[in-house]
Design a protein around this motif. Sequence first.
Motif, mmCIF file in Angstrom:
data_model
loop_
_atom_site.group_PDB
_atom_site.id
_atom_site.type_symbol
_atom_site.label_atom_id
_atom_site.label_comp_id
_atom_site.label_asym_id
_atom_site.label_seq_id
_atom_site.Cartn_x
_atom_site.Cartn_y
_atom_site.Cartn_z
ATOM 1 N N LEU A 108 0.833 -1.208 0.000
ATOM 2 C CA LEU A 108 0.000 0.000 0.000
ATOM 3 C C LEU A 108 0.867 1.259 0.000
ATOM 4 C CD1 LEU A 108 -3.219 0.413 2.120
ATOM 5 C CD2 LEU A 108 -1.618 2.298 1.860
ATOM 6 N N LEU A 109 1.936 1.241 0.799
ATOM 7 C CA LEU A 109 2.834 2.402 0.860
ATOM 8 C C LEU A 109 3.572 2.597 -0.461
ATOM 9 C CD1 LEU A 109 4.333 2.030 4.455
ATOM 10 C CD2 LEU A 109 2.747 3.791 3.640
ATOM 11 N N ALA A 110 3.895 1.495 -1.127
ATOM 12 C CA ALA A 110 4.564 1.615 -2.431
ATOM 13 C C ALA A 110 3.669 2.347 -3.421
ATOM 14 C CB ALA A 110 4.923 0.227 -2.966
ATOM 15 N N GLY A 111 2.362 2.042 -3.357
ATOM 16 C CA GLY A 111 1.421 2.671 -4.278
ATOM 17 C C GLY A 111 0.997 4.065 -3.882
ATOM 18 N N GLN B 217 3.227 6.510 -1.171
ATOM 19 C CA GLN B 217 4.470 7.257 -1.018
ATOM 20 C C GLN B 217 5.466 6.977 -2.137
ATOM 21 O OE1 GLN B 217 5.746 6.330 3.005
ATOM 22 N NE2 GLN B 217 4.638 8.092 3.819
ATOM 23 N N GLY B 218 5.442 5.749 -2.654
ATOM 24 C CA GLY B 218 6.331 5.414 -3.763
ATOM 25 C C GLY B 218 6.013 6.190 -5.022
ATOM 26 N N LEU B 219 4.774 6.696 -5.110
ATOM 27 C CA LEU B 219 4.335 7.480 -6.268
ATOM 28 C C LEU B 219 4.215 8.968 -5.931
ATOM 29 C CD1 LEU B 219 1.514 5.131 -7.625
ATOM 30 C CD2 LEU B 219 3.840 5.358 -8.493
ATOM 31 N N GLY B 220 4.606 9.325 -4.716
ATOM 32 C CA GLY B 220 4.486 10.721 -4.319
ATOM 33 C C GLY B 220 3.092 11.097 -3.880
ATOM 34 N N ILE B 221 2.271 10.108 -3.538
ATOM 35 C CA ILE B 221 0.912 10.351 -3.054
ATOM 36 C C ILE B 221 0.905 10.177 -1.536
ATOM 37 C CG2 ILE B 221 -1.486 9.571 -3.115
ATOM 38 C CD1 ILE B 221 -0.940 8.483 -5.933
ATOM 39 N N GLU B 222 0.466 11.173 -0.804
ATOM 40 C CA GLU B 222 0.445 11.098 0.652
ATOM 41 C C GLU B 222 -0.760 10.270 1.102
ATOM 42 O OE1 GLU B 222 1.948 11.539 4.366
ATOM 43 O OE2 GLU B 222 2.851 12.261 2.482
ATOM 44 N N PRO B 223 -0.526 9.135 1.777
ATOM 45 C CA PRO B 223 -1.659 8.317 2.226
ATOM 46 C C PRO B 223 -2.358 8.955 3.420
ATOM 47 C CG PRO B 223 0.398 7.394 3.042
ATOM 48 C CD PRO B 223 0.770 8.543 2.134
ATOM 49 N N SER B 224 -3.668 8.901 3.442
ATOM 50 C CA SER B 224 -4.419 9.460 4.561
ATOM 51 C C SER B 224 -4.352 8.497 5.746
ATOM 52 C CB SER B 224 -5.881 9.684 4.166
ATOM 53 O OG SER B 224 -6.534 8.434 3.951
ATOM 54 N N ARG B 225 -4.568 9.026 6.935
ATOM 55 C CA ARG B 225 -4.588 8.184 8.126
ATOM 56 C C ARG B 225 -5.713 7.167 8.051
ATOM 57 N NH1 ARG B 225 -3.614 12.707 12.943
ATOM 58 N NH2 ARG B 225 -1.514 13.349 12.262
ATOM 59 N N TRP B 226 -6.827 7.586 7.453
ATOM 60 C CA TRP B 226 -7.968 6.685 7.303
ATOM 61 C C TRP B 226 -7.594 5.505 6.412
ATOM 62 C CZ3 TRP B 226 -12.259 5.368 9.530
ATOM 63 C CH2 TRP B 226 -13.236 4.664 8.817
ATOM 64 N N LEU B 227 -6.887 5.760 5.332
ATOM 65 C CA LEU B 227 -6.472 4.694 4.427
ATOM 66 C C LEU B 227 -5.512 3.742 5.129
ATOM 67 C CD1 LEU B 227 -6.385 3.401 1.618
ATOM 68 C CD2 LEU B 227 -4.560 5.021 1.019
ATOM 69 N N LEU B 228 -4.566 4.282 5.886
ATOM 70 C CA LEU B 228 -3.598 3.442 6.590
ATOM 71 C C LEU B 228 -4.283 2.595 7.659
ATOM 72 C CD1 LEU B 228 -0.622 5.944 6.994
ATOM 73 C CD2 LEU B 228 -0.829 4.058 5.352
ATOM 74 N N LEU B 229 -5.222 3.186 8.394
ATOM 75 C CA LEU B 229 -5.929 2.448 9.437
ATOM 76 C C LEU B 229 -6.774 1.331 8.833
ATOM 77 C CD1 LEU B 229 -6.760 2.064 12.380
ATOM 78 C CD2 LEU B 229 -8.559 3.781 12.027
ATOM 79 N N CYS B 230 -7.537 1.667 7.806
ATOM 80 C CA CYS B 230 -8.379 0.653 7.153
ATOM 81 C C CYS B 230 -7.512 -0.439 6.531
ATOM 82 C CB CYS B 230 -9.252 1.305 6.082
ATOM 83 S SG CYS B 230 -10.577 2.332 6.743
ATOM 84 N N GLY B 231 -6.401 -0.037 5.930
ATOM 85 C CA GLY B 231 -5.495 -1.021 5.343
ATOM 86 C C GLY B 231 -4.951 -1.969 6.389
ATOM 87 N N LEU B 232 -4.574 -1.445 7.538
ATOM 88 C CA LEU B 232 -4.044 -2.288 8.609
ATOM 89 C C LEU B 232 -5.100 -3.265 9.116
ATOM 90 C CD1 LEU B 232 -1.779 -3.006 10.570
ATOM 91 C CD2 LEU B 232 -2.618 -1.187 12.082
#
Length: 207
Positions: free
Chosen positions: A144-147, A149-164
Amino acid sequence: MHDYARLARPGQWIKNGFVLVGVLFGHAWAEVAAVQWALTLFAAFCLVSSAVYAFNDVMDRHADRVHPHKHRRPVASGRIPVARALAFAVLLVIAGLGLAASVSPAALVIAGSYIVLNVAYSLGVKHVALLDVFFIAAGFMLRLLAGTQGLGIEPSRWLLLCGLMVTLFLGFAKRRAEIASLGDGAGRHRAVLEEYSVGFLDAAVGA
């Protein structure tokens, strides 16, 4: 070639779809360059994840030989020698990291971290209850982080929490399915399953 294709496990590449989540939730699907780089990273993770599967098959070859289904795997069955399987894994790593580096330095670091994480998993972490599931989840989170931060897109906290939460669910559900399919002999095929109870896994999946 059929055995090497089986060793790479292309059927598992669907898991790398997590790499494409950033383009979707970052609303970058209309940007041709972003989509192209995301697909490049998807291909990179397909290569490095296949390398991990090949390495894992080498490490697990003895246990796989007594498994009701895994004994047919190319390394466990002896159709691919250990040295060739490891050489195949190295080639996949080089190709995968090369693709990741073509996207960004951040993507290269994340792909490299994914490899290190999974090597550690294969070398011993998979035998430690709970930590094994968190490592599985971490592998998905790195995708998820590759897609993002790896692309220069800042992931939201909501996306990180749901992903986890989703990735932890997948990890515990995998352990529950293994116990269900292997029954009383589950511990002989994967020692860490002896440390899990059906009740705990049902609660973890239900939560």
